[in-house]
Design a protein around this motif. Structure first.
Motif, PDB file in Angstrom:
ATOM      1  N   LYS A  32     -13.686  -7.102  32.839  1.00  0.00           N
ATOM      2  CA  LYS A  32     -12.424  -7.514  32.232  1.00  0.00           C
ATOM      3  C   LYS A  32     -11.821  -8.692  33.492  1.00  0.00           C
ATOM      4  O   LYS A  32     -11.863  -8.283  34.632  1.00  0.00           O
ATOM      5  N   ASP A  33     -11.471  -9.734  33.011  1.00  0.00           N
ATOM      6  CA  ASP A  33     -11.119 -10.761  33.951  1.00  0.00           C
ATOM      7  C   ASP A  33     -12.219 -11.200  34.980  1.00  0.00           C
ATOM      8  O   ASP A  33     -11.744 -11.543  36.241  1.00  0.00           O
ATOM      9  N   TYR A  34     -13.312 -11.303  34.472  1.00  0.00           N
ATOM     10  CA  TYR A  34     -14.443 -11.580  35.406  1.00  0.00           C
ATOM     11  C   TYR A  34     -14.198 -12.930  36.220  1.00  0.00           C
ATOM     12  O   TYR A  34     -14.634 -13.010  37.358  1.00  0.00           O
ATOM     13  N   GLN A  35     -14.130 -13.927  35.327  1.00  0.00           N
ATOM     14  CA  GLN A  35     -14.005 -15.152  35.935  1.00  0.00           C
ATOM     15  C   GLN A  35     -12.783 -15.254  37.138  1.00  0.00           C
ATOM     16  O   GLN A  35     -13.118 -15.686  38.228  1.00  0.00           O
ATOM     17  N   GLN A  36     -11.722 -14.659  36.825  1.00  0.00           N
ATOM     18  CA  GLN A  36     -10.663 -14.365  37.721  1.00  0.00           C
ATOM     19  C   GLN A  36     -11.013 -13.777  39.156  1.00  0.00           C
ATOM     20  O   GLN A  36     -10.753 -13.959  40.111  1.00  0.00           O
ATOM     21  N   CYS A 200      -8.199  -5.133  40.542  1.00  0.00           N
ATOM     22  CA  CYS A 200      -8.485  -6.267  39.562  1.00  0.00           C
ATOM     23  C   CYS A 200      -8.355  -6.014  38.105  1.00  0.00           C
ATOM     24  O   CYS A 200      -8.101  -6.458  37.179  1.00  0.00           O
ATOM     25  N   ASN A 201      -8.820  -4.608  37.847  1.00  0.00           N
ATOM     26  CA  ASN A 201      -8.945  -3.942  36.564  1.00  0.00           C
ATOM     27  C   ASN A 201      -9.042  -2.762  36.764  1.00  0.00           C
ATOM     28  O   ASN A 201      -9.073  -1.894  37.847  1.00  0.00           O
TER      29      ASN A 201
END
Length: 212
Positions: A32-36, A200-201
Motif C-alpha cells: 500500500k502506498d508503494y510509490q509514495q 508507512c502502512n
C-alpha cells in the motif's frame, strides 16, 4: 546474506511490478502506498547513493530523477535484467548483496526498500557495522521494510494473516527474517547512528539512521 531467497526472486521477477501495484490481494496491504514509500526514501537520500536490493529498478529510477549518483546492487540476475532494460543505460545494476558488494570508496547514503528482512539479525548487525565504515560523516541509511515495534506485534501479524487466509503471506512472515525496531535501534546506536522510524502502512516503516 539473503542469497538463499534468490530462486524466489528469479521466479517473481516477471510479475513483481504487477504485485507492487496492488494487483495481488494477499500482498496489497504490504505494498500500500508503494510509490509514495519509494519517493520518501529517495527524498531522504543525498549525494552518492548505494542501493541494495534494487530489484526491477523502481527506487533506482526515482533516485536518478533526483540527480543522485547511484550505485545499484541486486543479487538476482532476472531482476537485474528487467531493471537494466527499464533504466536504458542510465545506470547499470550490478551483482552483489547487503554484505558482498564491489564498493570501497566512501558514500553519502545507503538505501533499500523491501529487502533488509532477507538478512538474519546477526547478518543485519554485520551489515550495519560495514555501512558505518563506508559512510561519510553525516551520511545516512534509509531503509523501508516490514518491521515491528515488538516481538508480540510480529507474532500477531502472522496470526492475523492466517485468520485472513493469507497463507503465503503468513509463510513469508514466518520464514523470512523480520525483526523489531528496538533491536534495530540498539544495533544502530551501538554503531554511532541516530535513528528514527516513520510508519508507512500496516507493515512497512522507514528507518532513517544518521551517522554521528
Amino acid at each position: 546474506m539473503g542469497r538463499e531467497f534468490i530462486d524466489l526472486f528469479e521466479s517473481w521477477s516477471a510479475t513483481y511490478d504487477e504485485t507492487v501495484l496492488g494487483n495481488d490481494l494477499e500482498y496489497r496491504e504490504v505494498f500500500k502506498d508503494y510509490q509514495q514509500i519509494l519517493e520518501q526514501v529517495a527524498v531522504l537520500a543525498n549525494g552518492h547513493v548505494v542501493e541494495f536490493g534494487a530489484g526491477t529498478g523502481n527506487l533506482t529510477e526515482k533516485l536518478l530523477a533526483l540527480g543522485y549518483t547511484v550505485t545499484a546492487i541486486e543479487p538476482s540476475s532476472e531482476m537485474r535484467k528487467i531493471a537494466n532494460e527499464k533504466l536504458t543505460g542510465d545506470v547499470e545494476i550490478i551483482d552483489g548483496d547487503f554484505l558482498d558488494f564491489p564498493i570501497t570508496e566512501s558514500v553519502d547514503s545507503i538505501v533499500s526498500t523491501y529487502a533488509f528482512h532477507h538478512l538474519t539479525d546477526v547478518e543485519k548487525a554485520k551489515a550495519i557495522a560495514i555501512y558505518r565504515d563506508l559512510l561519510n560523516s553525516g551520511g545516512k541509511i534509509v531503509f523501508a521494510d516490514t518491521m515491528y515495534p515488538s516481538k508480540e506485534a510480529y507474532l500477531q501479524a502472522i496470526d492475523d494473516a492466517k485468520k485472513e487466509n493469507f497463507l503465503s503471506l503468513a509463510n513469508d512472515l514466518e520464514t523470512e527474517y523480520y525483526t523489531t525496531m528496538p533491536y534495530l535501534q540498539s544495533m544502530l546506536e551501538a554503531n554511532d547512528f541516530k535513528v528514527t522510524f516513520f510508519r508507512c502502512n500496516r507493515f512497512v516503516w522507514i528507518m532513517e539512521a544518521v551517522k554521528n
